[in-house]
Design a protein around this motif. Structure first.
Motif: not given
Length: 67
Positions: A15-19
């Motif tokens: 989620k931190a990588k918007w993946m």
């Protein structure tokens, strides 16, 4: 306990990588079903699987299981 920590961290880094889960599955070469199972603490992934997921997320192998 280890599966729970791994699942929480995989989801956090993803989620931190918007993946999306699908994107992580494609980048890691792991099935979408397996990615979902890892994040829900229902998988017992091999060390190779954990390594592939860590590489796809751009984190060190131990990052997925540390506190």
């Amino acid at each position: 306990m280890l599966n729970e920590r791994l699942g929480i961290n995989v989801k956090k880094y993803r989620k931190a990588k918007w993946m999306t889960q699908e994107q992580l599955a494609n980048l890691s070469g792991i099935s979408l079903t397996e990615i979902r199972a890892i994040e829900r603490f229902r998988a017992n992934p091999s060390l190779n699987t954990v390594e592939l997921v860590a590489k796809a997320l751009g984190v060190q192998l131990g990052a997925g299981i540390s506190k």
